[in-house]
Write a protein that holds these residues in place. Structure first.
Motif, mmCIF file in Angstrom:
data_model
loop_
_atom_site.group_PDB
_atom_site.id
_atom_site.type_symbol
_atom_site.label_atom_id
_atom_site.label_comp_id
_atom_site.label_asym_id
_atom_site.label_seq_id
_atom_site.Cartn_x
_atom_site.Cartn_y
_atom_site.Cartn_z
ATOM 1 N N UNK B 253 0.833 -1.188 0.000
ATOM 2 C CA UNK B 253 0.000 0.000 0.000
ATOM 3 C C UNK B 253 0.876 1.249 0.000
ATOM 4 N N UNK B 329 -10.088 0.360 16.392
ATOM 5 C CA UNK B 329 -10.713 0.929 15.192
ATOM 6 C C UNK B 329 -11.342 -0.071 14.245
ATOM 7 N N UNK B 336 -16.953 1.171 8.586
ATOM 8 C CA UNK B 336 -17.487 2.518 8.856
ATOM 9 C C UNK B 336 -18.460 3.009 7.793
ATOM 10 N N UNK B 337 -18.326 2.565 6.576
ATOM 11 C CA UNK B 337 -19.265 2.961 5.529
ATOM 12 C C UNK B 337 -19.046 2.046 4.333
ATOM 13 N N UNK B 342 -10.552 2.526 5.546
ATOM 14 C CA UNK B 342 -9.537 3.104 4.661
ATOM 15 C C UNK B 342 -8.240 2.311 4.742
ATOM 16 N N UNK B 345 -2.152 3.934 6.678
ATOM 17 C CA UNK B 345 -1.673 4.766 7.773
ATOM 18 C C UNK B 345 -2.810 5.237 8.673
ATOM 19 N N UNK B 346 -4.033 5.224 8.135
ATOM 20 C CA UNK B 346 -5.180 5.671 8.930
ATOM 21 C C UNK B 346 -5.377 4.807 10.180
ATOM 22 N N UNK B 347 -4.912 3.553 10.118
ATOM 23 C CA UNK B 347 -5.062 2.688 11.297
ATOM 24 C C UNK B 347 -4.328 3.238 12.510
#
Lengths: 404, 455
Positions: B253, B329, B336-337, B342, B345-347
């Motif tokens: 990624x 998370x 979430x949707x 996502x 890095x959002x983790x």
């Protein structure tokens, strides 16, 4: 961009300024939405009685609707010639003196639901769509870096408002949740643990994925260290009352002051479903208002004294207001259209918008004069700095709630 | 990045420059499973890449079906817990791993579906097709009851079409934005009218279906839902979209692959939509085993937690771990949707990283009320006969990091172990605990290394 066409398209939506038409309010120079502004949403669960919160005490209808619950003119905290705050909102009265309190009249939405759950979902989602699974703040978090916190009371689960965030916002009950734990070690062993863990995060300058992890870890350990110091020596600049809401807001103040980069906080206080024995100047409703006013005043005072006054916006809301006419149990039934309180150094102080017409009720309820999504739009665009349309599903004129 | 696509997807063979070693076995197991335990690392090392990939693709027997009690209770937390339990106990981790991929691709949340039975039905479908045929999966998912509710197909009727499913089918499930027009969506939406759930299955109610002609992607006809899905699958963008997403999940990624790089995979995939074949080719490839993509993914919370439990060869209560994963998370069954998590890095942020470190401590310390000694690094070291001298450092660094550590950290870990062994412990501690404590502390330090966050 705002245009006359858009204005005409959305003119059925009521903007919240009685003086300035929506399109002018929109073009008026707004305080620039900062990158480090903080929003603290305070949910008043159960349906707060707006009419006994921001009180039209001189209006003859008020006395008529509220034969036993009314608060006499002599006792209200004067806001202007017509309106006064409930006497137990001493905290808010002081914020008003400091020009740090805005009161938005008559906030609601068309065809209001009288169900606690449905209506709370609507407020939390920022939408009246039939099925709601994401919150307006959850969506905002997709465009905002950093964590968000739900400061939870006992057995309180995360609100719908925060659903849909790229990373689920945690429900935090105490600062203990926010320490790097090392087990039962002491002395040299414990020092070595810390130095190995913290050392692994230090000295990194590249931009690869591993550098990203090291930097994130480094920031985290710095923050927890600060938080620990803050927690150990946290002397509020202003005394907090000993109440549940005040405790949760005090925790928020510590998290803010520790500089974790969180910009959204969510707290709630339950008990506003006052169907019977609500009380007037004194009683259960008065006590709830006192808890809200005093906790928020202490919280804001504390943050302002730490230099965060201009960075923070505290907003209260409830899923609905209550019926204008009190019921036979000295309480009030579910209604609609109620005030929102906005607290902060950049809030437009005083009354904002128009109070619902007490002569023109809708099935006994106050008709909202301001769509809550107009307030949300202002918060998104002028406070958080994110476009409101993707969050709210439509373009709502931003309410004029911030100082120019 | 300039990579020759022919080289990239040709089968990897060990060489002096790219030897078959512990790192590569660990890498394969992180991507194609939830990390390796000690026996798997050793077996992989001795049997070589081809056989190890074969074994992962073949997998073991499937897990027990979901107990019907969960459907009856309709409790969303039980759904997440049972899903996690399957991951923890799976004998076919690659299939579970791909099922998670499809859960994130056709991201459907019980927050709206509010029916654990329907969610389990969708899970079963995704699991069954996880390495199967993408075309069949897309057709089946279109009529899946959970999906029919999630994207409002059940409320879409002739004259009042709801565009939700048509849009996400094109934008998120098959083509990606920019490969269809708004007119395509409006027209296609009419084909999805009149579908309803009857006896727990999706079916067409012709009375509510718009059977008049529609024009989608320039073709006109009395298209049904089935026809529209087929038309999407025929679009040239479709194989690239799916292959690109799978690349991000299995390979890297850290960068966006070029169209040229994906072309060999996408062209083959367009011919048969065989997911298993595509996955096998990726897992056997030069690029997959190259330095370029090594530790080029952030572990998801599930990968992080299941990886620890699996490597420690423990059994933990899935419900406690599921609850912990929520604060990291990720709640299974509740993306979430419709775009899914996502990831990447959002983790990781200040809060989730801290919770990860604290979860690692809870799983290694044996004194956490939730997990107790169900996962015990000291027990593992004893059973592998690696408790003397520096052996435990070698063991945990190899097991969890395959040696990937910053220079100097290993000697710090050795010093820590020596220091911890010298510590005076409370008099009431048993000898066993006095000996075990340093190993548990050591294991936690290994898991707290930044390298461990990356897959």
């Amino acid at each position: 961009m705002w245009s006359r066409r858009n204005f005409l398209k959305s003119s059925s939506l009521v903007a919240c300024s009685p003086v300035v038409p929506a399109f002018l309010a929109r073009t008026a120079r707004a305080a620039p939405a900062g990158k480090d502004t903080i929003l603290v949403m305070v949910q008043l669960t159960g349906g707060n009685d707006g009419l006994n919160t921001v009180i039209p005490h001189k209006h003859p209808r008020y006395a008529q609707y509220r034969p036993t619950l009314r608060v006499p003119s002599s006792q209200v905290k004067k806001v202007d010639d017509q309106f006064g705050l409930h006497p137990s909102l001493d905290g808010f009265a002081k914020l008003l003196e400091k020009q740090a309190l805005g009161i938005v009249h008559g906030v609601g939405y068309p065809n209001p639901s009288q169900s606690h759950f449905r209506s709370m979902d609507i407020w939390n989602a920022g939408s009246t769509a039939e099925s709601l699974s994401e919150g307006w703040l959850g969506k905002a978090l997709r465009q905002i870096d950093g964590p968000a916190f739900h400061l939870a009371g006992n057995n309180e689960s995360a609100p719908l408002a925060l659903e849909g965030a790229p990373v689920r916002a945690p429900s935090v009950r105490s600062l203990d949740d926010f320490q790097l734990k090392l087990g039962t070690t002491t002395g040299a062993e414990s020092r070595m643990q810390k130095s190995i863990i913290e050392g692994s995060a230090a000295n990194t300058s590249g931009d690869g994925l591993l550098d990203f992890v090291r930097k994130t870890a480094g920031n985290t350990y710095d923050a927890t260290r600060r938080l620990k110091e803050v927690a150990a020596n946290y002397q509020p600049k202003v005394p907090y009352p000993q109440t549940g809401l005040a405790n949760r807001l005090r925790l928020a103040a510590q998290l803010i002051d520790a500089g974790l980069g969180a910009r959204i906080f969510y707290v709630s206080i339950d008990g506003f479903d006052t169907h019977s024995g609500q009380g007037g100047a004194n009683g259960p409703h008065a006590n709830l208002l006192a808890e809200v006013g005093n906790a928020i005043a202490a919280f804001y005072g504390d943050l302002a004294a730490r230099g965060h006054g201009e960075r923070v916006l505290i907003a209260t809301f409830s899923e609905f207001g209550r019926r204008a006419q009190e019921n036979g149990s000295r309480g009030t039934d579910h209604g609609s259209g109620a005030p929102m309180f906005l607290v902060g150094g950049r809030v437009r102080p005083g009354l904002i918008g128009e109070h619902p017409d007490l002569e023109k009720l809708e099935q006994g309820n106050l008709r909202h004069t301001c769509d809550f999504r107009s307030v949300y739009a202002a918060i998104c665009e002028k406070w958080l700095g994110v476009p409101s349309e993707p969050l709210l599903g439509a373009k709502y004129p931003a309410a004029n709630v911030f100082r120019a | 990045m300039n990579i020759d696509p022919r080289w990239a997807w040709a089968a990897y063979a060990p060489s002096a420059a790219a030897p078959w070693n512990l790192q590569r076995v660990g890498h394969l197991y992180r991507r194609a499973a939830f990390g390796a335990n000690w026996a798997e690392l050793q077996a992989g090392l001795s049997s070589g890449p081809e056989k190890t990939v074969d074994a992962l693709l073949a997998g073991g027997p499937d897990a027990e079906p979901f107990p019907p009690a969960i459907t009856k209770a309709n409790n969303g937390f039980q759904l997440s817990s049972w899903w996690l339990k399957r991951l923890l106990e799976s004998k076919h981790p690659l299939r579970e791993k791909l099922t998670l991929f499809w859960h994130n691709h056709f991201a459907t949340s019980n927050a709206k579906v509010n029916n654990t039975g329907a969610m389990i039905g969708m899970y079963d479908l995704l699991y069954r097709q996880s390495l199967g045929n993408f075309g069949d999966m897309a057709q089946e998912i279109t009529l899946d009851p959970a999906m029919l509710v999630w994207l409002d197909t059940v409320t879409s009727t002739r004259g009042q079409p709801n565009e939700n499913y048509a849009r996400e089918l094109m934008e998120l499930f098959t083509l990606g934005i920019g490969h269809y027009t708004e007119a395509d969506i409006r027209e296609a939406a009419r084909a999805f009218t009149g579908y309803e759930i009857k006896d727990g299955r999706g079916r067409l109610n012709p009375a509510k279906h718009d059977a008049t002609p529609k024009t989608v992607f320039g073709q006109s006809g009395n298209w049904s839902a089935d026809d529209i899905v087929k038309a999407c699958l025929k679009q040239p963008a479709c194989p690239y979209f799916i292959v690109g997403k799978l690349y991000r999940y299995l390979v890297s990624e850290a960068d966006t692959p070029s169209r040229e790089l994906l072309a060999p995979l996408a062209e083959a995939f367009a011919g048969d939509f065989d997911i298993g074949k595509l996955v096998a080719r990726i897992l056997r490839s030069n690029l997959f085993f190259s330095d370029t993509v090594y530790r080029a993914r952030v572990k998801s919370p599930v990968e992080f937690a299941v990886g620890i439990v699996h490597a420690l060869e423990g059994r933990v209560p899935a419900s406690a771990l599921a609850l912990a994963l929520e604060s990291l998370g990720q709640r299974l069954g509740y993306p979430p949707n419709v775009k899914g998590w996502d990831g990447g890095q959002v983790w990781l942020n200040a809060q989730t990283l801290l919770y990860r470190q604290n979860l690692a401590l809870a799983l290694t310390s044996t004194d956490d009320d939730r997990f107790k000694s169900r996962t015990d690094p000291a027990q593992l070291a004893r059973s592998l006969g690696k408790v003397e001298g520096d052996q435990p450092v070698e063991l945990f660094v190899d097991l969890f990091l395959q040696g990937d550590l910053r220079t100097g950290t290993k000697s710090q870990l050795i010093q820590f172990l020596q220091e911890a062994r010298r510590q005076k412990r409370p008099a009431f501690w048993s000898d066993e605990r006095v000996e075990a404590q340093p190993l548990r502390g050591l294991c936690h330090l290994v898991l707290a290394q930044p390298e461990f966050q990356l897959a």
